[in-house]
Design an enzyme around this catalytic site. Sequence first.
Site, PDB file in Angstrom:
ATOM      1  N   CYS A 170     -10.444  24.885  26.913  1.00  0.00           N
ATOM      2  CA  CYS A 170     -11.525  25.601  26.229  1.00  0.00           C
ATOM      3  C   CYS A 170     -10.962  26.907  25.675  1.00  0.00           C
ATOM      4  CB  CYS A 170     -12.720  25.943  27.108  1.00  0.00           C
ATOM      5  SG  CYS A 170     -13.497  24.522  27.853  1.00  0.00           S
ATOM      6  N   ARG A 174      -6.928  24.210  22.425  1.00  0.00           N
ATOM      7  CA  ARG A 174      -7.335  24.304  23.821  1.00  0.00           C
ATOM      8  C   ARG A 174      -8.469  23.343  24.163  1.00  0.00           C
ATOM      9  NH1 ARG A 174      -5.372  28.664  26.169  1.00  0.00           N
ATOM     10  NH2 ARG A 174      -6.917  28.465  27.802  1.00  0.00           N
ATOM     11  N   TRP A 226     -13.422  21.800  25.907  1.00  0.00           N
ATOM     12  CA  TRP A 226     -12.843  20.561  26.420  1.00  0.00           C
ATOM     13  C   TRP A 226     -13.666  20.251  27.663  1.00  0.00           C
ATOM     14  CZ3 TRP A 226     -10.475  18.818  30.929  1.00  0.00           C
ATOM     15  CH2 TRP A 226      -9.748  17.635  30.818  1.00  0.00           C
ATOM     16  N   ASN A 280     -14.364  29.397  30.224  1.00  0.00           N
ATOM     17  CA  ASN A 280     -13.235  28.471  30.269  1.00  0.00           C
ATOM     18  C   ASN A 280     -12.815  28.370  31.739  1.00  0.00           C
ATOM     19  OD1 ASN A 280      -9.728  29.012  29.414  1.00  0.00           O
ATOM     20  ND2 ASN A 280     -10.731  27.162  30.067  1.00  0.00           N
ATOM     21  N   GLY A 281     -12.916  27.175  32.301  1.00  0.00           N
ATOM     22  CA  GLY A 281     -12.540  27.021  33.713  1.00  0.00           C
ATOM     23  C   GLY A 281     -13.529  26.105  34.416  1.00  0.00           C
ATOM     24  N   GLU A 314       9.812  10.754  27.513  1.00  0.00           N
ATOM     25  CA  GLU A 314       9.187  11.674  26.563  1.00  0.00           C
ATOM     26  C   GLU A 314       8.809  10.942  25.265  1.00  0.00           C
ATOM     27  OE1 GLU A 314       7.829  14.423  26.595  1.00  0.00           O
ATOM     28  OE2 GLU A 314       7.892  15.170  24.550  1.00  0.00           O
ATOM     29  N   LYS A 368       5.059  10.725  23.795  1.00  0.00           N
ATOM     30  CA  LYS A 368       4.694  11.162  22.433  1.00  0.00           C
ATOM     31  C   LYS A 368       3.893  10.064  21.739  1.00  0.00           C
ATOM     32  CE  LYS A 368       5.028  14.509  22.448  1.00  0.00           C
ATOM     33  NZ  LYS A 368       5.518  15.223  23.562  1.00  0.00           N
ATOM     34  N   GLU A 420       0.308   9.565  23.363  1.00  0.00           N
ATOM     35  CA  GLU A 420      -0.679  10.648  23.241  1.00  0.00           C
ATOM     36  C   GLU A 420      -1.191  10.831  21.822  1.00  0.00           C
ATOM     37  OE1 GLU A 420       0.747  14.403  24.850  1.00  0.00           O
ATOM     38  OE2 GLU A 420       2.615  14.279  23.763  1.00  0.00           O
ATOM     39  N   HIS A 432      13.601  -5.241  36.505  1.00  0.00           N
ATOM     40  CA  HIS A 432      12.728  -5.274  37.683  1.00  0.00           C
ATOM     41  C   HIS A 432      11.255  -5.281  37.294  1.00  0.00           C
ATOM     42  CE1 HIS A 432      16.169  -4.813  40.242  1.00  0.00           C
ATOM     43  NE2 HIS A 432      16.559  -3.749  39.546  1.00  0.00           N
ATOM     44  N   LYS A 465      -4.123  21.219  24.616  1.00  0.00           N
ATOM     45  CA  LYS A 465      -2.762  21.742  24.696  1.00  0.00           C
ATOM     46  C   LYS A 465      -2.547  22.520  25.987  1.00  0.00           C
ATOM     47  CE  LYS A 465       1.104  23.076  22.480  1.00  0.00           C
ATOM     48  NZ  LYS A 465       1.898  21.867  22.652  1.00  0.00           N
TER      49      LYS A 465
HETATM   50  C1  G6P Z   1      -0.733  19.302  28.257  1.00  0.00           C
HETATM   51  C2  G6P Z   1      -0.103  19.253  26.882  1.00  0.00           C
HETATM   52  C3  G6P Z   1       1.336  18.786  26.990  1.00  0.00           C
HETATM   53  C4  G6P Z   1       2.105  19.663  27.951  1.00  0.00           C
HETATM   54  C5  G6P Z   1       1.430  19.743  29.324  1.00  0.00           C
HETATM   55  C6  G6P Z   1       2.060  20.800  30.187  1.00  0.00           C
HETATM   56  O1  G6P Z   1      -0.898  18.024  28.743  1.00  0.00           O
HETATM   57  O2  G6P Z   1      -0.845  18.388  26.042  1.00  0.00           O
HETATM   58  O3  G6P Z   1       1.934  18.830  25.723  1.00  0.00           O
HETATM   59  O4  G6P Z   1       3.395  19.153  28.114  1.00  0.00           O
HETATM   60  O5  G6P Z   1       0.055  20.098  29.160  1.00  0.00           O
HETATM   61  O6  G6P Z   1       1.834  22.047  29.609  1.00  0.00           O
HETATM   62  P1  G6P Z   1       2.739  23.311  29.759  1.00  0.00           P
HETATM   63  O7  G6P Z   1       2.095  24.325  28.866  1.00  0.00           O
HETATM   64  O8  G6P Z   1       2.666  23.709  31.208  1.00  0.00           O
HETATM   65  O9  G6P Z   1       4.107  22.974  29.344  1.00  0.00           O
END
Ligand code: G6P
Length: 614
Positions: free
Chosen positions: A2, A27, A74, A100-101, A487, A491, A494, A510, A609
Amino acid sequence: MCGIVGYTGHRTPTHIVLAGLGRLEYRGYDSAGIAMLNDSLKVVKTAGKVADLVKKTKKINTKGIHTALGHTRWATHGVPNDTNAHPHFSNSGRFAIVHNGIIENYEPLKQMLIQRGYSFQSETDTEVLINLIEDVYLNENVSLPKAVQLALCRVVGAYAIGVLDKEAPGQMIAAKLGSPLAIGIGEDEFFIASDASPFIEYTNRTIYLEDYELAVVHPKKGLQIKKVHDFSSVDPYIEELKLSLESIEKGGYDHFMLKEIFEQPQAIIDTFRGRMLVDDNLIKLSGLEEHLDTFLTADRIICIACGTSWHAALVAEYIFEELLRIPVEVEYASEFRYRNPVINSGDVVIAISQSGETADTLAAIKLAKSLGAFVFGVCNVVGSSIARETDTGAYTHAGPEIGVASTKAFTTQITILSLIATRLAQAKQTITKEDFHKILVALEQIPQQIKAVLSKSEAIKSIAQAYHKATNCLYLGRGFNFPVALEGALKLKEISYIHAEGYPAAEMKHGPIALIDEQMPVVIIATRKGHYEKVVSNIQEIKSRKGKIIAVVTVGDEAVAALADHVIEIPETSEMLTPLLATIPLQLLSYYIAVLRGCNVDQPRNLAKSVTVE
Ligand code: G6P
């Protein structure tokens, strides 16, 4: 998650708040709202994005508004709809709040308030908080800031809040615990926001509220900061920010994600700047130099992180163990904090986070510190909660990352972790002077080499064209490139919502091999240094089951090229640095696939994010 933005002063508050919410959409973006104050307190809110809120707000007469407070959400409690969107009013309609929280004890508080005659429109914990504030205000005969303080003392959970009072023109109250909150200070004007981006073109004078701090701002009466515990006054610490407006805009790219992928050469140069002097054979990271002994005498290193940062931590595990011969463990912060981990006073914890605000990582740091560990932070956002909570650390200096899918944060994290490991190995004498120099030379070439990979974006786009309708995808890698496979899969899932899994290539037999048929694209990192022959055998196994092979290979490779359906060449570098190059084509592949599928690349569904809830 948020985002919160508030403004009080002589400019047009509605415009500042709506534009600021647009910058904070990373956010959370499932609903949005704004409260506007002149002689009355008006609220406009809507399910959907900030753009929907902007449209709805245009229909309102905003003349005479001097104070506004907005929110992009969010959802945590209650589905994303107009009613659950913030701001929320207290029952009397006098007070409005954005939050926010999560208020964890909202249910008993709500029952108590219901018994006292309060009713609730929404399913949110936030509406409970504003009514608790109103109840304290009405019954304890105190000022609103005091009522906010007393109410917050009864709350369990996390919050960054902004509160407006219909009867107090120009006043905004803000408070923070866990979730971030910055105050921008201009001439006879104040901003509050979840980060500094909403006010950066107006002022660079900022205060980052600390946990358990409450601020009262008013254009004429100025600023006061109080402690939530006892309402005692706090002297504000004002910082001068270096953030530029340009750095938070798209700059001609279709999406922030694409811009950030292409920014990686420069971001890595910025990570090196002043810290790596190749000609002098020197790495100097001030946060590390002061604590070299702590690292050198450590029994083990524990890396804690979430999401993409956790993948960077896995790469670091390989690099640290290779160069330093210290055992390294990599932990999901969310698991670490809840499983009674064994921590000894000789342990060093490295916490890795782009935002520096991830709730689980922050809580894991606090736990590690309480158990006696020394905690080193690797963060991108300067002044973030994690940067402040850790004993020391190093910033990645990647610049603002706005696309939800992390790209340049990942490569700059690997860069800084490589610098740390290499410097420590030098101090510990676990590498020779020659090898130290070779790593520096290889690192220095990385930005140029990434540019070479980026120049293949059209070819990668055509591979995306061939596979954008896939429903599953497998990513394989070994050694240093196993985390790159994880990773790459993250990507893709997501931003394109294609199911994807990353595996160590040898683990394929396996289980995942059962999934392979002519419909299954398999992305495999098969660079020359790094178990090459073994990976070629894995490719043969995929080939004989008719899987479609997209291979990332070292320039000039012939053996894999003969087997694969598609190859993407990357330049040669030292084995430990290949993740910095191998990850680039995987970012581009996901990006183009997501665009072809019509997905919202920068704001994928259900994600945010900055994850400031656990
Ligand atoms: C969220 C974001 C990711 C990020 C993760 C950890 O899930 O969408 O892109 O890797 O948080 O965030 P940080 O800010 O701690 O790297």
